[in-house]
Design an enzyme around this catalytic site. Structure first.
Site, PDB file in Angstrom:
ATOM      1  N   ASP A 140      -1.645  -4.415  65.723  1.00 39.31           N
ATOM      2  CA  ASP A 140      -2.027  -3.248  66.700  1.00 39.31           C
ATOM      3  C   ASP A 140      -3.363  -2.732  66.345  1.00 39.31           C
ATOM      4  O   ASP A 140      -4.327  -2.981  66.988  1.00 39.31           O
ATOM      5  CB  ASP A 140      -1.040  -2.152  66.871  1.00 39.31           C
ATOM      6  N   VAL A 168      -1.631  -0.567  71.371  1.00 40.40           N
ATOM      7  CA  VAL A 168      -1.654  -1.727  71.750  1.00 40.40           C
ATOM      8  C   VAL A 168      -0.381  -2.780  71.876  1.00 40.40           C
ATOM      9  O   VAL A 168      -0.340  -3.450  72.908  1.00 40.40           O
ATOM     10  CB  VAL A 168      -2.764  -2.662  70.855  1.00 40.40           C
ATOM     11  N   ASP A 169       0.561  -2.524  70.907  1.00 39.74           N
ATOM     12  CA  ASP A 169       1.809  -3.347  70.845  1.00 39.74           C
ATOM     13  C   ASP A 169       2.746  -2.573  72.227  1.00 39.74           C
ATOM     14  O   ASP A 169       3.354  -3.191  72.979  1.00 39.74           O
ATOM     15  CB  ASP A 169       2.494  -2.903  69.586  1.00 39.74           C
ATOM     16  N   THR A 170       2.362  -1.435  72.634  1.00 37.80           N
ATOM     17  CA  THR A 170       3.340  -0.739  73.525  1.00 37.80           C
ATOM     18  C   THR A 170       2.748  -1.259  74.844  1.00 37.80           C
ATOM     19  O   THR A 170       3.626  -1.646  75.657  1.00 37.80           O
ATOM     20  CB  THR A 170       3.092   0.968  73.491  1.00 37.80           C
ATOM     21  N   GLY A 173       3.623  -4.938  75.221  1.00 40.44           N
ATOM     22  CA  GLY A 173       5.024  -5.196  75.643  1.00 40.44           C
ATOM     23  C   GLY A 173       5.251  -4.755  77.168  1.00 40.44           C
ATOM     24  O   GLY A 173       6.033  -5.397  77.892  1.00 40.44           O
TER      25      GLY A 173
END
Length: 386
Positions: A140, A168-170, A173
């Site tokens: 991230d 970023v990960d969120t 996803g």
């Protein structure tokens, strides 16, 4: 009423946040998600400084509820064969290893497609499957840095600063979950037999930043660091200190500006040439900000919030996260799920963040302990295979 993805089988090889968050949203909509974990488990299980929560860190529990956990050693031939047999029956396969890893394990898209032509196979990685950056490690905060995200918040001259959660990960996803469900619709309408989805975290982040990226692409308009000032860049849309606490105001339209200035006793400024319209206010933004800030210092943020709401001006006092969670109306929004874990304890986690009239999102089981399920759809006695 049945949930939208009821009966859809998902084989989840992903770990930490981006991939598991994608399958979390599938699970919330009724999909049967089997999480394939190595003998040591998903590293996110141990993302906690509390020794008592290792193995079931809140960060893990919050995005793996409703799933089943199967431990496989994918470096062994027996583990690979077991994984292939499960993939042959799955509707969806999700992985977020570095590009090439699943191919070396015999579990890449081409191998799984030969077993299961209708599979929707989603790969999430830092930079995508086929380019010069594919082998570079990504996470991230690395993507936040590389994308420019860390340089568009704060004030000019401030050091770079990451967003305070793994944004970023969120978003990656969520984008992956959207792509997967789009591919399912494509498949069910007969427009494709199966699908390979390639989600790159860098791409996703730039898409997330489209409100500043598109003006740069179209007009060469370089993003400016404006601190808490709103996207409109209006000095009447900013965050201000008050007699007690801080308040964010979003007066952008002329009627909102007029109401704001009336409430804080500065209507006369709108008759002056330097503050008479949006363009002149932007040109003299710092001067107007100071005058508004001085007026707002006379009362607490909560009082200003009430007065501004009464005249239709967007405004909110600045709260801690716990304050936000304590807001009474959230209980009526189905935002929280209270789940029983395998030891009989209770976990409260967030739901999907939207509601359906019928058949809406949600799960009934807490996140699984490592290797707690042997077969998809079962609750068999815990053991490890492969």
């Amino acid at each position: 009423m049945a949930q939208a993805l009821q009966g859809i089988k998902v084989l989840d090889f992903s770990h930490v946040v981006a991939g598991p968050l994608a399958t979390h949203f599938l699970a919330l909509n009724g999909a049967e998600v089997t999480k394939i974990e190595p003998p040591a488990g998903d590293p996110l299980r141990n993302y906690t400084l509390d020794p008592g929560q290792r193995g079931m860190a809140p960060a893990f529990a919050g995005i793996n509820a409703g799933k089943e956990s199967l431990v496989l050693n994918l470096k062994s031939s027996s583990g690979q064969q077991r994984a292939k047999s499960l993939a042959a029956e799955a509707d969806i396969v999700v992985e977020n290893f570095r590009p090439g890893v699943m191919d070396r394990l015999g579990l890449g898209y081409d191998s799984i497609r030969d077993l299961n032509p209708r599979v929707v196979y989603c790969s999430v990685s830092g930079f995508g499957r086929d380019n010069a950056l594919r082998g570079i490690p990504a996470m991230d905060q690395i993507i936040q840095s590389l994308s420019g995200l860390m340089k568009i918040s704060g004030l000019p001259g401030d050091p770079a600063m990451r967003v305070g959660f793994p944004i970023v990960d969120t978003f990656s996803g969520l984008l992956a979950a959207f792509a997967i469900q789009t591919a399912l619709v494509q498949r069910e309408r007969g427009l494709a037999e199966g699908q390979l989805i390639d989600v790159a975290m860098l791409d996703a982040t730039l898409v997330m930043m489209l409100s500043v990226v598109n003006p740069l692409l179209m007009n060469g308009e370089t993003p400016q660091r404006t601190g808490n000032r709103g996207f409109s860049r209006a000095p009447t849309s900013d965050t201000f200190a008050t007699a007690e606490g801080e308040i964010t105001i979003g007066a952008v339209e002329d009627k909102q500006v007029n109401a704001l200035m009336s409430i804080i006793g500065l209507s006369h400024l709108l008759q002056e040439a330097e503050f008479s319209d949006r363009i002149s206010r932007a040109a003299n933004a710092d001067a107007l900000y100071c005058k508004i800030a001085e007026a707002l210092a006379a009362r607490p943020a909560k009082e200003w919030e009430t007065l501004l709401h009464g005249q239709g001006v967007p405004a909110a006092r600045v709260q801690e996260v716990q304050d936000a969670l304590d807001m009474p109306h959230l209980s009526d929004r189905d935002l929280f799920m209270d789940l029983k874990d395998e030891a009989g304890g209770e976990q409260r986690i967030l739901n999907a963040g939207y509601r359906f009239a019928t058949g809406g999102p949600g799960v009934k089981r807490a996140a699984p302990t490592l290797g707690n399920h042997v077969e998809i759809g079962s609750s068999a006695q815990s053991r490890r295979t492969g």
